[in-house]
Motif scaffolding. Structure first.
Motif, mmCIF file in Angstrom:
data_model
loop_
_atom_site.group_PDB
_atom_site.id
_atom_site.type_symbol
_atom_site.label_atom_id
_atom_site.label_comp_id
_atom_site.label_asym_id
_atom_site.label_seq_id
_atom_site.Cartn_x
_atom_site.Cartn_y
_atom_site.Cartn_z
ATOM 1 N N ASP A 1 0.827 -1.215 0.000
ATOM 2 C CA ASP A 1 0.000 0.000 0.000
ATOM 3 C C ASP A 1 0.860 1.264 0.000
ATOM 4 O O ASP A 1 0.548 2.238 -0.676
ATOM 5 N N ARG B 1 3.901 1.461 -1.263
ATOM 6 C CA ARG B 1 4.505 1.508 -2.600
ATOM 7 C C ARG B 1 3.548 2.160 -3.607
ATOM 8 O O ARG B 1 3.940 3.035 -4.366
ATOM 9 N N GLN B 2 2.285 1.758 -3.580
ATOM 10 C CA GLN B 2 1.301 2.317 -4.516
ATOM 11 C C GLN B 2 1.124 3.817 -4.298
ATOM 12 O O GLN B 2 1.089 4.593 -5.251
ATOM 13 N N ARG B 3 1.015 4.224 -3.032
ATOM 14 C CA ARG B 3 0.856 5.656 -2.740
ATOM 15 C C ARG B 3 2.104 6.438 -3.123
ATOM 16 O O ARG B 3 2.013 7.551 -3.645
ATOM 17 N N LEU C 1 4.330 5.715 -5.546
ATOM 18 C CA LEU C 1 4.409 5.843 -7.002
ATOM 19 C C LEU C 1 3.419 6.895 -7.506
ATOM 20 O O LEU C 1 3.706 7.639 -8.443
ATOM 21 N N ARG C 2 2.248 6.975 -6.869
ATOM 22 C CA ARG C 2 1.257 7.979 -7.278
ATOM 23 C C ARG C 2 1.716 9.383 -6.871
ATOM 24 O O ARG C 2 1.601 10.332 -7.643
ATOM 25 N N LEU C 3 2.296 9.508 -5.661
ATOM 26 C CA LEU C 3 2.773 10.808 -5.171
ATOM 27 C C LEU C 3 3.959 11.328 -5.972
ATOM 28 O O LEU C 3 4.070 12.520 -6.218
ATOM 29 N N GLY D 1 4.754 10.932 -9.062
ATOM 30 C CA GLY D 1 4.370 11.463 -10.375
ATOM 31 C C GLY D 1 5.411 11.228 -11.440
ATOM 32 O O GLY D 1 5.847 10.112 -11.672
ATOM 33 N N ARG D 2 5.871 12.308 -12.075
ATOM 34 C CA ARG D 2 6.792 12.173 -13.215
ATOM 35 C C ARG D 2 8.234 11.913 -12.803
ATOM 36 O O ARG D 2 9.100 11.759 -13.653
ATOM 37 N N GLY E 1 9.430 1.965 -12.717
ATOM 38 C CA GLY E 1 9.144 2.169 -11.303
ATOM 39 C C GLY E 1 10.329 2.654 -10.502
ATOM 40 O O GLY E 1 10.350 2.530 -9.279
ATOM 41 N N ALA F 1 3.824 8.970 1.891
ATOM 42 C CA ALA F 1 3.153 7.789 1.343
ATOM 43 C C ALA F 1 2.782 6.799 2.436
ATOM 44 O O ALA F 1 1.803 6.063 2.306
#
Length: 141
Positions: A52, A54-56, A58-60, A62-63, A69, A99
């Motif tokens: 969980d 890790r997912q947050r 990667l979303r935070l 961004g570019r 990854g 995150a």
């Protein structure tokens, strides 16, 4: 070992650093010395992070995350390698801390009767203002 929270620790083996020349002004020094740092962290395959988090992350990020990854942070705020290295590590730690914070789930609520009435009253008042404006323009024409 990069200590993020009491539970999350990232070993040095998961971090890689590359020193590059810093952009921007700085005279002769900036053209000769590689003081900026690119800190890379393979967030997608890191065993140090929970799924969980890790997912947050990667979303935070961004570019700053590439297609595989890998999270890359560039630091060139300071004039020395050491300060830029610390800055990059602090920024990575801050991102991971952010995150790691689990967002509180939103509980859907219904609008109160008073808020509905206030909204309708303000809409009626706004409508009256606009209506009075259009009447005046009809008389002038």
């Amino acid at each position: 070992m990069l200590q993020i929270t009491p539970v999350i620790r990232i070993p040095e083996s998961e971090l890689s650093e590359r020193f590059i020349r810093a952009p921007g002004p700085g005279g002769q020094n900036v053209n000769k010395v590689a003081t900026a740092v690119q800190l890379s962290f393979d967030a997608a395959r890191s065993p140090s992070l929970a799924e969980d988090v890790r997912q947050r992350l990667l979303r935070l990020a961004g570019r700053r995350v590439d297609g595989e990854g890998v999270l890359t942070i560039e630091a060139h705020r300071f004039r020395t390698r050491e300060r830029n290295r610390e800055d990059a590590r602090e920024r990575l730690a801050g991102l991971i801390r952010q995150a790691a914070h689990r967002p509180k789930p939103r509980i859907a609520t219904r609008p109160t009767r008073g808020s509905k009435e206030r909204r309708l009253t303000s809409k009626k008042l706004r409508g009256r203002v606009k209506q009075t404006r259009s009447r005046r323009s009809d008389e002038d024409a």
